[in-house]
Structures are given as structure tokens and as C-alpha cells.
Design a protein around this motif. Structure first.
Motif, mmCIF file in Angstrom:
data_model
loop_
_atom_site.group_PDB
_atom_site.id
_atom_site.type_symbol
_atom_site.label_atom_id
_atom_site.label_comp_id
_atom_site.label_asym_id
_atom_site.label_seq_id
_atom_site.Cartn_x
_atom_site.Cartn_y
_atom_site.Cartn_z
ATOM 1 N N ARG A 78 35.753 41.863 22.319
ATOM 2 C CA ARG A 78 36.788 42.422 23.193
ATOM 3 C C ARG A 78 36.159 43.187 24.357
ATOM 4 O O ARG A 78 36.622 43.085 25.493
ATOM 5 C CB ARG A 78 37.711 43.354 22.410
ATOM 6 N N LEU A 79 35.106 43.934 24.091
ATOM 7 C CA LEU A 79 34.422 44.687 25.144
ATOM 8 C C LEU A 79 33.791 43.736 26.162
ATOM 9 O O LEU A 79 33.863 43.974 27.367
ATOM 10 C CB LEU A 79 33.361 45.602 24.525
ATOM 11 N N GLY A 80 33.216 42.638 25.684
ATOM 12 C CA GLY A 80 32.651 41.638 26.585
ATOM 13 C C GLY A 80 33.723 40.981 27.442
ATOM 14 O O GLY A 80 33.523 40.735 28.634
ATOM 15 N N ALA A 81 34.885 40.694 26.843
ATOM 16 C CA ALA A 81 35.985 40.090 27.593
ATOM 17 C C ALA A 81 36.502 41.046 28.664
ATOM 18 O O ALA A 81 36.805 40.631 29.784
ATOM 19 C CB ALA A 81 37.109 39.696 26.640
ATOM 20 N N ILE A 82 36.589 42.312 28.332
ATOM 21 C CA ILE A 82 37.031 43.318 29.307
ATOM 22 C C ILE A 82 36.040 43.394 30.461
ATOM 23 O O ILE A 82 36.429 43.453 31.629
ATOM 24 C CB ILE A 82 37.204 44.696 28.628
ATOM 25 N N ALA A 83 34.746 43.366 30.148
ATOM 26 C CA ALA A 83 33.722 43.435 31.191
ATOM 27 C C ALA A 83 33.779 42.204 32.096
ATOM 28 O O ALA A 83 33.654 42.316 33.322
ATOM 29 C CB ALA A 83 32.338 43.566 30.565
ATOM 30 N N ARG A 84 33.978 41.004 31.498
ATOM 31 C CA ARG A 84 34.071 39.788 32.307
ATOM 32 C C ARG A 84 35.302 39.815 33.205
ATOM 33 O O ARG A 84 35.243 39.431 34.377
ATOM 34 C CB ARG A 84 34.093 38.554 31.408
ATOM 35 N N THR A 85 36.435 40.280 32.681
ATOM 36 C CA THR A 85 37.658 40.371 33.478
ATOM 37 C C THR A 85 37.477 41.354 34.617
ATOM 38 O O THR A 85 37.885 41.081 35.755
ATOM 39 C CB THR A 85 38.836 40.811 32.593
ATOM 40 N N LYS A 86 36.851 42.480 34.330
ATOM 41 C CA LYS A 86 36.615 43.495 35.356
ATOM 42 C C LYS A 86 35.723 42.945 36.462
ATOM 43 O O LYS A 86 35.985 43.146 37.652
ATOM 44 C CB LYS A 86 35.979 44.720 34.700
ATOM 45 N N GLU A 87 34.673 42.225 36.078
ATOM 46 C CA GLU A 87 33.766 41.645 37.061
ATOM 47 C C GLU A 87 34.474 40.583 37.899
ATOM 48 O O GLU A 87 34.281 40.515 39.118
ATOM 49 C CB GLU A 87 32.549 41.034 36.351
ATOM 50 N N ALA A 88 35.309 39.759 37.275
ATOM 51 C CA ALA A 88 36.047 38.732 38.010
ATOM 52 C C ALA A 88 37.005 39.368 39.020
ATOM 53 O O ALA A 88 37.114 38.904 40.161
ATOM 54 C CB ALA A 88 36.819 37.842 37.038
ATOM 55 N N ARG A 89 37.672 40.419 38.626
ATOM 56 C CA ARG A 89 38.582 41.114 39.541
ATOM 57 C C ARG A 89 37.814 41.742 40.698
ATOM 58 O O ARG A 89 38.264 41.710 41.837
ATOM 59 C CB ARG A 89 39.362 42.186 38.803
ATOM 60 N N ARG A 90 36.660 42.308 40.397
ATOM 61 C CA ARG A 90 35.846 42.933 41.432
ATOM 62 C C ARG A 90 35.384 41.882 42.440
ATOM 63 O O ARG A 90 35.466 42.091 43.653
ATOM 64 C CB ARG A 90 34.648 43.630 40.807
ATOM 65 N N LEU A 91 34.938 40.731 41.951
ATOM 66 C CA LEU A 91 34.511 39.661 42.851
ATOM 67 C C LEU A 91 35.684 39.109 43.664
ATOM 68 O O LEU A 91 35.531 38.779 44.839
ATOM 69 C CB LEU A 91 33.848 38.543 42.046
ATOM 70 N N GLU A 92 36.847 39.028 43.023
ATOM 71 C CA GLU A 92 38.043 38.550 43.726
ATOM 72 C C GLU A 92 38.435 39.506 44.855
ATOM 73 O O GLU A 92 38.760 39.083 45.965
ATOM 74 C CB GLU A 92 39.190 38.401 42.736
#
Length: 125
Positions: A78-92
């Protein structure tokens, strides 16, 4: 957020001491404190207490009227998924900001370079 990651680390430590992923997720949804689970899991001193995994399941069913079903991901996943989502939003956000650069409209306003920063007359080639 450092505090969110720290909170997740507390749940990881609690899981190592006490429970499976399912009971841990139920305890999180119930709003339990991971640092106080040891006091609830004291069956040796208090034999009248229900074992902690069953106690958590009992409270969860009592509050939500259902049992947590299906496969429950671990806290690390779950922590990894949150980090990936956060990174995707930041790049977006970065991509959307980069594609829409403000344009200088008036003759007296400064010109903008490719990065969107204002350049002075001395810096222009």
C-alpha cells in the motif's frame, strides 16, 4: 509527507509483533493506535481476554456489519502504491505546467525563455 510514512512504519512494526495483514487493515480502519495493540494482546496476564486477532475481527464486524473479504495487500504494498500515485500526479502537474507557458502580451513586459522565466534585455542574444 514524512508523517504519513512514519505512521505507516508504525503499522509495519505492529504487524511484525502481532498480526496478519487482514487484522492489521481492520485495526487501521477501526482507528486503533498501533502502539497500544500490545496492551490489548496481553492474554498471558489476562486469560479472560479474547485473542487480539479475534477481538479485532469482532469489533470490525460489530462496527461495519461485515467481515473484511478478499485478499488484503500488505502495508508495504500500500505504501508503494501511494508513492507511485504521488509520483505520477507530480509528473502530471509538472507536464501540465510545462505545456502552458504564459506569453508576454504587452510591449513593455519582459520576454520569457523556454523555461518560462523572464529575461531582461541584457540577457537576450
Amino acid at each position: 509527507m514524512a508523517s504519513k510514512e512514519q505512521g505507516m512504519q508504525e503499522w509495519i512494526a505492529a504487524r511484525k509483533r502481532h498480526h496478519s495483514h487482514a487484522q492489521l487493515q481492520m485495526a487501521r480502519e477501526l482507528g486503533m493506535n498501533p502502539n497500544r495493540l500490545g496492551g490489548l494482546d496481553n492474554r498471558a496476564r489476562d486469560p479472560w481476554k479474547m485473542p487480539l486477532p479475534r477481538f479485532i475481527e469482532h469489533l470490525y464486524e460489530k462496527r461495519f456489519g461485515r467481515v473484511l473479504g478478499g485478499e488484503v495487500p500488505s502495508v508495504e504494498v500500500r505504501l508503494g502504491a501511494i508513492a507511485r500515485t504521488k509520483e505520477a500526479r507530480r509528473l502530471e502537474r509538472r507536464a501540465s505546467r510545462g505545456s502552458v507557458l504564459p506569453q508576454a502580451t504587452s510591449p513593455g513586459s519582459p520576454e520569457l525563455d523556454a523555461a518560462g522565466k523572464a529575461t531582461s534585455a541584457r540577457e537576450r542574444p
